[in-house]
Scaffold this motif. Structure first.
Motif, PDB file in Angstrom:
ATOM      1  N   SER A   1      24.264  10.380 -13.547  1.00  0.00           N
ATOM      2  CA  SER A   1      23.395  10.504 -12.335  1.00  0.00           C
ATOM      3  C   SER A   1      22.806   9.226 -12.496  1.00  0.00           C
ATOM      4  N   ILE A   2      22.564   8.541 -13.858  1.00  0.00           N
ATOM      5  CA  ILE A   2      21.711   7.219 -13.740  1.00  0.00           C
ATOM      6  C   ILE A   2      22.555   6.120 -13.109  1.00  0.00           C
ATOM      7  N   LYS A   3      23.851   6.185 -13.191  1.00  0.00           N
ATOM      8  CA  LYS A   3      24.969   5.283 -12.879  1.00  0.00           C
ATOM      9  C   LYS A   3      24.882   5.284 -11.197  1.00  0.00           C
ATOM     10  N   THR A   4      24.732   6.564 -10.868  1.00  0.00           N
ATOM     11  CA  THR A   4      24.907   7.190  -9.210  1.00  0.00           C
ATOM     12  C   THR A   4      23.669   6.243  -8.750  1.00  0.00           C
ATOM     13  N   LYS A   5      22.482   6.699  -9.411  1.00  0.00           N
ATOM     14  CA  LYS A   5      21.214   6.095  -8.718  1.00  0.00           C
ATOM     15  C   LYS A   5      21.234   4.631  -8.667  1.00  0.00           C
ATOM     16  N   ILE A   6      21.668   3.944  -9.751  1.00  0.00           N
ATOM     17  CA  ILE A   6      21.804   2.618  -9.907  1.00  0.00           C
ATOM     18  C   ILE A   6      22.601   1.845  -8.734  1.00  0.00           C
ATOM     19  N   MET A   7      23.692   2.563  -8.513  1.00  0.00           N
ATOM     20  CA  MET A   7      24.639   2.169  -7.234  1.00  0.00           C
ATOM     21  C   MET A   7      23.902   2.397  -6.052  1.00  0.00           C
ATOM     22  N   LEU A   8      23.138   3.625  -5.900  1.00  0.00           N
ATOM     23  CA  LEU A   8      22.447   3.728  -4.707  1.00  0.00           C
ATOM     24  C   LEU A   8      21.374   2.709  -4.426  1.00  0.00           C
ATOM     25  N   ASN A   9      20.639   2.356  -5.458  1.00  0.00           N
ATOM     26  CA  ASN A   9      19.611   1.410  -5.444  1.00  0.00           C
ATOM     27  C   ASN A   9      20.077   0.034  -5.036  1.00  0.00           C
ATOM     28  N   GLU A  10      21.177  -0.229  -5.624  1.00  0.00           N
ATOM     29  CA  GLU A  10      21.734  -1.633  -5.466  1.00  0.00           C
ATOM     30  C   GLU A  10      21.930  -1.810  -3.916  1.00  0.00           C
ATOM     31  N   VAL A  11      22.676  -0.667  -3.317  1.00  0.00           N
ATOM     32  CA  VAL A  11      22.993  -0.868  -1.699  1.00  0.00           C
ATOM     33  C   VAL A  11      21.710  -0.774  -1.144  1.00  0.00           C
ATOM     34  N   GLU A  12      20.684  -0.033  -1.534  1.00  0.00           N
ATOM     35  CA  GLU A  12      19.258  -0.125  -0.713  1.00  0.00           C
ATOM     36  C   GLU A  12      18.671  -1.510  -0.994  1.00  0.00           C
ATOM     37  N   LEU A  13      18.722  -2.067  -2.336  1.00  0.00           N
ATOM     38  CA  LEU A  13      18.243  -3.421  -2.617  1.00  0.00           C
ATOM     39  C   LEU A  13      18.889  -4.309  -1.474  1.00  0.00           C
TER      40      LEU A  13
END
Length: 376
Positions: free
Chosen positions: A219-231
């Motif tokens: 879930s953390i890895k998924t959150k990181i990937m989503l945040n990187e896209v949003e960034l």
């Protein structure tokens, strides 16, 4: 035939004299009486040995053969302890008119017989003889003595064998009790070590905790990937240094730090992780091996505890048991008829031998006389 006819009177007289002498000897010679008993081992004799529990042991039958117990009983019967007790009980030194107890032991040994039958039973026989030209009372004494000796042999055999089995049971009970007490301590130590390990590592159920940690890391890895896209989207629409961009960067760094704690851990972060319920991924194999060893030790000690508890109770029962160690199949009885001598056979044999010797004698005399006549 001519010689026999010529000397028929002398042959008859000599045969009559020898036969009469044989009858007189047979009438006054000692009579021997025999009393016999047949013993068998108990049909169910429990074995409390440690190897007796492992019925699937491939070489278990080699440890104790069926005839071993019979041979041990024969050894007890032939032991000096039992023989001396019989001699002292019936005053056999005086009965045999022996000089000392050693001679009495030899006499009694020669007049007793212990045989293992094909069926596994034990036959005990005792022979008692009267004196020469004995009165009727001596025969009754010999009859009673033969039966009483066999009976006393059985009593002493049971007493000695029961005592030996009791000592063996006491020894096994003491050995099992010592091992039982040690096992209780070993089981307690193994359980304590497992508890301490689980407390220190915060392990309640390692597989479930590892699965939960993996899901949390995913879930953390998924959150990181989503945040990187949003960034990347924020960077394309907002100016560099915008507060939202900085906030997103900080959030991504914090998530990566938490993911690194789950995967590798470090001196500071190990404390943080170990205070939770998620094990460090890099240490899961080592912790799993340690947990397996500690759990296995507890299971081994617990299995041994169950086994020793059962054997300990059996040993205490066996030690306290007071049952006969042998079974009397045929009890000894007072003989009615003599065992030997067989008077008729003795007289017939003596008469036949004397007949042959007398015939040979007269034939030799005739041949000698004929040869002497021819030489003259």
């Amino acid at each position: 035939m001519k010689v026999l006819y010529k000397w028929k009177r002398s042959i008859f007289i000599n045969i009559f004299i020898v036969s009469l002498f044989s009858v007189l000897i047979a009438l006054i010679m000692p009579k021997t009486f025999r009393s016999t008993a047949v013993l068998m081992l108990p049909s169910s004799s429990p074995n409390i040995g440690l190897l007796s529990t492992f019925t699937d042991f491939p070489f278990g039958n080699l440890l104790s053969q069926p005839g071993d117990n019979s041979l041990s009983l024969i050894a007890i019967l032939k032991s000096r302890t039992v023989i001396e007790s019989v001699i002292n009980r019936f005053n056999m030194v005086t009965f045999y008119e022996a000089e000392d107890i050693e001679e009495a032991i030899e006499e009694l040994t020669d007049n007793t017989q212990f045989v293992i039958e094909n069926e596994g039973t034990i036959r005990i026989s005792c022979y008692v003889s009267t004196g020469w030209l004995h009165p009727e009372a001596d025969e009754e004494l010999a009859k009673n003595l033969s039966a009483n000796i066999v009976t006393y042999f059985i009593e002493r055999l049971d007493l000695v064998n029961t005592g030996l089995k009791s000592k063996q049971a006491t020894f096994q009970r003491a050995f099992i009790e010592e091992r039982y007490n040690k096992n209780i301590l070993d089981l307690h130590n193994a359980e304590e070590q497992l508890k301490i390990f689980q407390e220190n590592k915060k392990l309640i159920a390692l597989p479930e905790q590892t699965n939960a940690a993996i899901e949390f890391a995913a879930s953390i890895k998924t959150k990181i990937m989503l945040n990187e896209v949003e960034l990347n989207l924020l960077k394309s629409t907002l100016n560099h240094g915008h507060p939202e961009i900085n906030h997103m960067v900080n959030e991504i760094l914090e998530l990566k730090r938490k993911l690194n704690e789950l995967e590798n851990g470090n001196n500071l972060m190990d404390i943080t992780i170990n205070e939770g319920l998620f094990p460090v991924f890099s240490k899961v194999p080592e912790m799993g091996l340690q947990l397996l060893r500690l759990t296995r030790e507890v299971e081994i000690q617990n299995t041994l505890f169950t086994f020793l508890t059962q054997k300990y109770e059996e040993a205490k029962i066996q030690e306290a048991k007071d049952t006969p160690s042998i079974q009397i199949l045929d009890p000894p009885v007072m003989p009615i008829k003599k065992y030997r001598p067989r008077r008729l056979l003795l007289v017939m044999t003596t008469s036949l031998i004397s007949l042959i010797m007398i015939i040979l004698y007269f034939v030799s005399v005739e041949n000698y006389s004929r040869n002497s006549t021819l030489l003259k």
